[in-house]
Design an enzyme around this catalytic site. Structure first.
Site, PDB file in Angstrom:
ATOM      1  N   HIS A 110       1.027  -0.943   0.150  1.00 52.43           N
ATOM      2  CA  HIS A 110      -0.137  -0.270  -0.245  1.00 52.43           C
ATOM      3  C   HIS A 110       0.589   1.201   0.067  1.00 52.43           C
ATOM      4  O   HIS A 110       0.713   2.087  -0.759  1.00 52.43           O
ATOM      5  CB  HIS A 110      -0.824  -0.041   1.332  1.00 52.43           C
ATOM      6  CG  HIS A 110      -0.617   0.274   1.914  1.00 52.43           C
ATOM      7  ND1 HIS A 110       0.594  -1.375   3.020  1.00 52.43           N
ATOM      8  CD2 HIS A 110      -0.349   1.016   3.434  1.00 52.43           C
ATOM      9  CE1 HIS A 110       0.592  -1.015   3.816  1.00 52.43           C
ATOM     10  NE2 HIS A 110       0.020   0.468   4.368  1.00 52.43           N
ATOM     11  N   ASP A 111       1.586   1.647   0.572  1.00 45.07           N
ATOM     12  CA  ASP A 111       2.354   3.039   0.876  1.00 45.07           C
ATOM     13  C   ASP A 111       4.089   2.560  -0.292  1.00 45.07           C
ATOM     14  O   ASP A 111       5.034   3.085  -0.176  1.00 45.07           O
ATOM     15  CB  ASP A 111       3.107   2.522   1.960  1.00 45.07           C
ATOM     16  CG  ASP A 111       2.046   3.956   2.724  1.00 45.07           C
ATOM     17  OD1 ASP A 111       2.109   4.311   2.194  1.00 45.07           O
ATOM     18  OD2 ASP A 111       2.568   3.710   4.132  1.00 45.07           O
ATOM     19  N   LYS A 114       5.681   5.818  -1.549  1.00 45.32           N
ATOM     20  CA  LYS A 114       6.661   6.178  -1.222  1.00 45.32           C
ATOM     21  C   LYS A 114       7.953   6.031  -1.272  1.00 45.32           C
ATOM     22  O   LYS A 114       8.782   7.504  -0.897  1.00 45.32           O
ATOM     23  CB  LYS A 114       6.865   5.621   0.814  1.00 45.32           C
ATOM     24  CG  LYS A 114       5.472   6.339   1.859  1.00 45.32           C
ATOM     25  CD  LYS A 114       5.502   6.066   2.953  1.00 45.32           C
ATOM     26  CE  LYS A 114       3.642   5.996   3.731  1.00 45.32           C
ATOM     27  NZ  LYS A 114       4.259   6.352   4.905  1.00 45.32           N
ATOM     28  N   HIS A 139       1.425   9.786  -3.122  1.00 45.52           N
ATOM     29  CA  HIS A 139       2.539   8.231  -3.214  1.00 45.52           C
ATOM     30  C   HIS A 139       1.265   7.662  -2.655  1.00 45.52           C
ATOM     31  O   HIS A 139       1.645   6.168  -4.058  1.00 45.52           O
ATOM     32  CB  HIS A 139       2.987   8.064  -1.103  1.00 45.52           C
ATOM     33  CG  HIS A 139       1.955   8.031  -0.296  1.00 45.52           C
ATOM     34  ND1 HIS A 139       1.436   8.672   0.487  1.00 45.52           N
ATOM     35  CD2 HIS A 139       1.932   6.520   0.444  1.00 45.52           C
ATOM     36  CE1 HIS A 139       0.900   8.287   1.431  1.00 45.52           C
ATOM     37  NE2 HIS A 139       1.113   6.881   1.569  1.00 45.52           N
ATOM     38  N   HIS A 163      -5.952   3.467  -0.469  1.00 42.37           N
ATOM     39  CA  HIS A 163      -6.381   2.949   0.637  1.00 42.37           C
ATOM     40  C   HIS A 163      -6.057   4.499   2.244  1.00 42.37           C
ATOM     41  O   HIS A 163      -5.738   4.680   2.670  1.00 42.37           O
ATOM     42  CB  HIS A 163      -4.223   2.661   1.407  1.00 42.37           C
ATOM     43  CG  HIS A 163      -3.005   3.350   0.902  1.00 42.37           C
ATOM     44  ND1 HIS A 163      -2.612   4.111   0.069  1.00 42.37           N
ATOM     45  CD2 HIS A 163      -2.439   3.895   1.749  1.00 42.37           C
ATOM     46  CE1 HIS A 163      -1.345   4.253  -0.296  1.00 42.37           C
ATOM     47  NE2 HIS A 163      -1.271   4.545   1.590  1.00 42.37           N
ATOM     48  N   HIS A 164      -5.714   5.638   1.442  1.00 43.90           N
ATOM     49  CA  HIS A 164      -6.605   7.436   1.721  1.00 43.90           C
ATOM     50  C   HIS A 164      -7.265   7.513   1.781  1.00 43.90           C
ATOM     51  O   HIS A 164      -7.632   8.817   1.955  1.00 43.90           O
ATOM     52  CB  HIS A 164      -4.558   8.276   1.620  1.00 43.90           C
ATOM     53  CG  HIS A 164      -3.683   7.721   2.048  1.00 43.90           C
ATOM     54  ND1 HIS A 164      -3.918   7.846   4.023  1.00 43.90           N
ATOM     55  CD2 HIS A 164      -2.904   6.717   2.127  1.00 43.90           C
ATOM     56  CE1 HIS A 164      -2.254   7.001   4.362  1.00 43.90           C
ATOM     57  NE2 HIS A 164      -1.627   6.864   3.294  1.00 43.90           N
ATOM     58  N   ASP A 192      -5.825  -1.765   8.760  1.00 41.10           N
ATOM     59  CA  ASP A 192      -4.439  -0.230   8.582  1.00 41.10           C
ATOM     60  C   ASP A 192      -4.865   0.129   9.927  1.00 41.10           C
ATOM     61  O   ASP A 192      -3.265   1.025  10.768  1.00 41.10           O
ATOM     62  CB  ASP A 192      -3.929   0.379   7.321  1.00 41.10           C
ATOM     63  CG  ASP A 192      -3.242   1.446   7.442  1.00 41.10           C
ATOM     64  OD1 ASP A 192      -2.339   0.526   7.714  1.00 41.10           O
ATOM     65  OD2 ASP A 192      -3.472   2.712   6.908  1.00 41.10           O
TER      66      ASP A 192
HETATM   67 FE   LIG Z   1       0.215   5.504   3.069  1.00 40.17          FE
END
Ligand SMILES: [Fe+2]
Length: 246
Positions: A110-111, A114, A139, A163-164, A192
């Site tokens: 998910h990240d 980044k 991201h 996801h955000h 999360d």
């Molecule tokens: Fe994130």
């Protein structure tokens, strides 16, 4: 293929009747079909084993990559792996796990976007400036672009992109609301947040699971899908590793 054999029984003298010849021929066919079936079954089992090995290798590769990304954030520990296992458990409880076999890759990655965010922003001790936030908030889209052209990662890419997002439309990058947010992404945001609340961070101790559950309930309908929260809450005690520590 061996030449056709005389179907007449040995020592029978005169050739057998048409009926006997037909029965003998059918027995030959039956034996050949049986042999073919066994050979195809063995081949199918070999292919299944190879597919299983490939899937394991694939998951391990993605896990390694996700851990490389996570290594940039010293505070998250085994957060990714717990998000994966909690997320898969929630997808199963929702009855949609089989529809989204690549969801676990999205939970892990998910990240991943980044990787495109400078270290000085990721690790900045103080609050981010507006310009830094704009970079940080890119991201999900960077991660989505990394996955969007992989055909069997469609759900994973959607999880990464969304996801955000928040249920009431106040999230980012697109401000999607309600069912505009894909269900696996709505499930992910719950696991999360739950894991973030129930693990120690440098600036605060872990929250007891009951309090984390109360927080999820409080934010059902704003940050989280209330229907998915309702499925998640009774599942908490059965999550891998949670029942033992609660
Ligand atoms: Fe994130």
């Amino acid at each position: 293929m061996s030449p056709p054999s005389d179907p007449a029984p040995a020592g029978a003298g005169a050739p057998g009747s048409d009926q006997e010849r037909l029965e003998a021929q059918l027995q030959v066919f039956a034996r050949e079909i049986g042999a073919m079936y066994r050979s195809q079954k063995a081949r199918a089992e070999q292919l299944e084993a190879a597919l299983g090995a490939l899937k394991t290798a694939y998951l391990e590769t993605i896990r390694s990559f996700a851990f490389v990304v996570e290594a940039k954030d010293a505070y998250t520990g085994m957060h990714l792996e717990r998000c994966r296992s909690y997320g898969v458990a929630l997808m199963e409880e929702l009855g949609v796990a089989d529809d989204h076999p690549d969801a676990e890759y999205g939970f892990l990655l998910h990240d991943a976007g980044k990787i495109g965010v400078p270290e000085r922003i990721l690790s900045k001790p103080g609050p981010l400036t507006a310009a830094e936030w704009r970079v940080m908030r890119a991201h999900p889209v960077i991660g989505y672009q990394m996955l969007e052209n992989i055909p069997f990662m469609t759900t994973a890419a959607e999880i990464v992109r969304c996801h955000h997002e928040m249920f009431d439309g106040s999230g980012y990058p697109e401000g999607l609301r309600g069912e505009q947010i894909p269900l696996p992404a709505r499930a992910f945001s719950i696991v999360d947040a739950f894991d973030a609340m129930t693990t120690d961070r440098p600036y605060r101790a872990a929250m007891p699971t009951e309090r984390a559950a109360a927080e999820l309930s409080r934010m059902a309908g704003t940050q989280f899908d209330p229907d998915v929260v309702a499925v998640f809450l009774p599942l908490i005690e059965r999550l891998p590793g949670v029942g033992a520590r609660a």
